[in-house]
Write a protein that holds these residues in place. Sequence first.
Motif, PDB file in Angstrom:
ATOM      1  N   SER A  17       0.454  -1.029   0.115  1.00 25.54           N
ATOM      2  CA  SER A  17       0.228   0.022  -0.134  1.00 25.54           C
ATOM      3  C   SER A  17       1.005   1.306  -0.339  1.00 25.54           C
ATOM      4  CB  SER A  17      -0.885  -0.356   1.654  1.00 25.54           C
ATOM      5  OG  SER A  17      -0.059   0.090   2.297  1.00 25.54           O
ATOM      6  N   GLY A  18       0.410   2.043  -0.561  1.00 24.14           N
ATOM      7  CA  GLY A  18       1.039   3.600  -0.587  1.00 24.14           C
ATOM      8  C   GLY A  18       0.453   4.875  -0.383  1.00 24.14           C
ATOM      9  N   SER A  19       0.623   5.980   0.358  1.00 21.65           N
ATOM     10  CA  SER A  19       0.707   6.833   0.742  1.00 21.65           C
ATOM     11  C   SER A  19       1.004   8.353   0.635  1.00 21.65           C
ATOM     12  CB  SER A  19      -0.777   6.558   2.535  1.00 21.65           C
ATOM     13  OG  SER A  19       1.021   6.471   3.307  1.00 21.65           O
ATOM     14  N   GLY A  20       0.183   8.726   1.290  1.00 19.12           N
ATOM     15  CA  GLY A  20       1.141  10.286   1.415  1.00 19.12           C
ATOM     16  C   GLY A  20       0.328  10.967   0.088  1.00 19.12           C
ATOM     17  N   SER A  21       1.231  12.812   0.754  1.00 18.00           N
ATOM     18  CA  SER A  21       1.490  13.854  -0.664  1.00 18.00           C
ATOM     19  C   SER A  21       2.258  14.942  -0.699  1.00 18.00           C
ATOM     20  CB  SER A  21      -0.355  14.289   0.097  1.00 18.00           C
ATOM     21  OG  SER A  21      -0.622  14.871   0.980  1.00 18.00           O
TER      22      SER A  21
END
Lengths: 116, 108
Positions: B64-68
């Motif tokens: 899973s990937g996340s962030g901004s």
Amino acid sequence: EVQLVESGGGLVQPGGSLRLSCAASGFIFSKFWMSWVRQAPGRGLEWLANIKEDGSERNYEDSVKGRFTISRDNGKNSLYLQMNTLRGEDTAIYYCATGGSWFINWGQGTPITVSS
Amino acid sequence: EIVLTQSPGTLSLSPGERATLSCRASQSVRSGYLAWYQQKPGQTPRLLIFNASNRATGIPDRFSGSGSGTDFTLTISRLEPEDFAVYYCQHYGSFPRTFGQGTKVEIK
């Protein structure tokens, strides 16, 4: 099945030129942006250039701008990279990849060694 | 040019453990235009994640990937033996596209 097969790599002297080819199959080539990415021995990945579906837009990484030219022939389902004034730091495996943003499919790569 | 810095350089973990990989950008990545790739020795890179959090076709849901903005994370919830590899982040919010230097996930 998507297939990308690079060719044209080899040993070249500093200052020399090479033209890489990438033969594409298994997808509608003319509908995809395409890119070249390289990887120096034991190093990370470096994006080099990309080209729009119809060839009307091309973008380059600064270190190759003016020395490398990306092109394509949609009638032959082929992508090219003309490389001039090669330097030792251009030694790497060169990959073609589908996409202009993220890269879904990759060829197996063609190695280039720049050395005298 | 956006410089991507990945940390740690090497992550030593055991199968079954959780892996958390970081990718920090030198400036904000427009619209979260960030991808993650896995590369095993002698193989070509494999796209895992695009648009920061979308899994590519065929990628298991343990990835899973996340962030901004400037901070992005790839998480592998439970490491399988085949997950030990080098992972790269890459942005496509502007030109030139750039990759991080990679994080190696090795067996402890």
